[in-house]
Scaffold this motif. Structure first.
Motif, PDB file in Angstrom:
ATOM      1  N   ILE A  32       9.846  12.480  -4.034  1.00  0.00           N
ATOM      2  CA  ILE A  32       9.542  13.394  -2.963  1.00  0.00           C
ATOM      3  C   ILE A  32       9.148  14.350  -4.266  1.00  0.00           C
ATOM      4  N   SER A  33       8.177  15.621  -3.203  1.00  0.00           N
ATOM      5  CA  SER A  33       8.229  17.113  -4.671  1.00  0.00           C
ATOM      6  C   SER A  33       8.142  17.984  -3.986  1.00  0.00           C
ATOM      7  N   ARG A  34       8.383  19.406  -3.668  1.00  0.00           N
ATOM      8  CA  ARG A  34       8.850  20.253  -3.093  1.00  0.00           C
ATOM      9  C   ARG A  34       7.228  21.310  -3.547  1.00  0.00           C
ATOM     10  N   ASP A  35       6.754  22.359  -2.806  1.00  0.00           N
ATOM     11  CA  ASP A  35       5.753  23.319  -2.497  1.00  0.00           C
ATOM     12  C   ASP A  35       6.643  24.520  -1.880  1.00  0.00           C
ATOM     13  N   ASN A  36       7.984  25.180  -1.995  1.00  0.00           N
ATOM     14  CA  ASN A  36       8.611  26.129  -1.276  1.00  0.00           C
ATOM     15  C   ASN A  36       8.567  25.833   0.420  1.00  0.00           C
ATOM     16  N   ALA A  74      15.435  10.700   1.080  1.00  0.00           N
ATOM     17  CA  ALA A  74      15.861  11.783  -0.329  1.00  0.00           C
ATOM     18  C   ALA A  74      16.095  12.494   0.122  1.00  0.00           C
ATOM     19  N   ARG A  75      16.448  13.901  -0.635  1.00  0.00           N
ATOM     20  CA  ARG A  75      16.069  14.922  -1.376  1.00  0.00           C
ATOM     21  C   ARG A  75      16.381  16.029  -2.258  1.00  0.00           C
ATOM     22  N   ILE A  76      15.662  16.797  -2.417  1.00  0.00           N
ATOM     23  CA  ILE A  76      14.949  18.136  -2.783  1.00  0.00           C
ATOM     24  C   ILE A  76      15.695  19.315  -3.054  1.00  0.00           C
ATOM     25  N   ALA A  77      16.258  19.862  -3.513  1.00  0.00           N
ATOM     26  CA  ALA A  77      16.730  21.113  -3.549  1.00  0.00           C
ATOM     27  C   ALA A  77      15.512  22.514  -4.418  1.00  0.00           C
ATOM     28  N   ASN A  78      15.752  23.754  -4.365  1.00  0.00           N
ATOM     29  CA  ASN A  78      15.269  24.406  -4.521  1.00  0.00           C
ATOM     30  C   ASN A  78      14.861  24.569  -6.169  1.00  0.00           C
ATOM     31  N   ASN A  79      15.756  24.300  -6.807  1.00  0.00           N
ATOM     32  CA  ASN A  79      15.621  24.312  -8.107  1.00  0.00           C
ATOM     33  C   ASN A  79      14.646  22.925  -8.959  1.00  0.00           C
ATOM     34  N   TYR A 138       7.270  16.740   0.559  1.00  0.00           N
ATOM     35  CA  TYR A 138       6.405  15.617   0.701  1.00  0.00           C
ATOM     36  C   TYR A 138       6.691  13.965  -0.023  1.00  0.00           C
ATOM     37  N   LEU A 139       7.114  13.318   0.571  1.00  0.00           N
ATOM     38  CA  LEU A 139       7.748  11.750  -0.212  1.00  0.00           C
ATOM     39  C   LEU A 139       6.075  10.782  -0.226  1.00  0.00           C
ATOM     40  N   GLN A 140       5.976  10.937  -1.533  1.00  0.00           N
ATOM     41  CA  GLN A 140       5.142   9.582  -1.803  1.00  0.00           C
ATOM     42  C   GLN A 140       5.401   8.315  -1.279  1.00  0.00           C
ATOM     43  N   MET A 141       4.964   7.258  -1.082  1.00  0.00           N
ATOM     44  CA  MET A 141       5.523   6.129  -0.666  1.00  0.00           C
ATOM     45  C   MET A 141       4.984   5.050  -1.579  1.00  0.00           C
ATOM     46  N   ARG A 200       0.896  -1.092  -0.251  1.00  0.00           N
ATOM     47  CA  ARG A 200      -0.372  -0.163   0.153  1.00  0.00           C
ATOM     48  C   ARG A 200       1.136   1.234  -0.124  1.00  0.00           C
ATOM     49  N   SER A 201       0.497   2.255   0.044  1.00  0.00           N
ATOM     50  CA  SER A 201       0.889   3.733   0.165  1.00  0.00           C
ATOM     51  C   SER A 201       0.181   4.211   0.904  1.00  0.00           C
ATOM     52  N   LEU A 202       1.599   5.704   1.163  1.00  0.00           N
ATOM     53  CA  LEU A 202       1.754   6.685   2.035  1.00  0.00           C
ATOM     54  C   LEU A 202       2.480   7.695   1.897  1.00  0.00           C
ATOM     55  N   ARG A 203       1.927   9.131   2.050  1.00  0.00           N
ATOM     56  CA  ARG A 203       1.872  10.101   1.693  1.00  0.00           C
ATOM     57  C   ARG A 203       2.816  10.978   2.526  1.00  0.00           C
ATOM     58  N   LEU A 204       4.163  10.985   3.298  1.00  0.00           N
ATOM     59  CA  LEU A 204       4.077  11.890   4.231  1.00  0.00           C
ATOM     60  C   LEU A 204       4.515  13.363   3.182  1.00  0.00           C
TER      61      LEU A 204
END
Length: 115
Positions: free
Chosen positions: A69-73, A49-54, A77-80, A16-20
């Motif tokens: 992983i995704s980013r909004d300012n 995981a990691r994500i930069a501003n770019n 979020y980590l979709q698993m 199954r899935s979770l989103r942090l």
């Protein structure tokens, strides 16, 4: 000072899935990197995981192809997906300035994958 608050953990069955979620507050304009670590009982803390501003992102081999992983300012979020029992751990949100000289940690959220 930067404060990080995680949410979204819980108990889920294998496959199954979770989103942090992680929200940063305070002097969040200084944050360039955001990401996740995890620590399972009896094991060392593991980078996930990691994500930069770019938008540049990177993943550990153990989660590649399953996590996103995704980013909004100042939020990340980590979709698993396709969760495995081996993913069971406390997941910690992490943030850092562009130089990585200042780092910040959330309090952690428990993810348990079990039938």
């Amino acid at each position: 000072q930067v404060q990080l608050v995680e949410s979204g953990g819980g108990l889920v069955q294998p496959g199954r899935s979770l989103r942090l979620s992680c929200a940063a507050s305070g002097n969040s304009f200084s944050i360039y990197f955001m990401g996740w670590y995890r620590q399972a009982p009896g094991k060392q803390r593991e980078w996930v995981a990691r994500i930069a501003n770019n938008g540049d992102s990177a993943y550990a081999d153990s989660v590649k192809g399953r996590f996103a992983i995704s980013r909004d300012n100042a939020k990340t979020y980590l979709q698993m997906d396709s969760l495995k029992p081996e993913d069971t751990a406390i997941y910690y949100c992490w943030a850092a300035t562009v130089t990585r000289l200042q780092t910040y940690w959330g309090q952690g959220t428990q993810v348990t994958v079990s039938s």
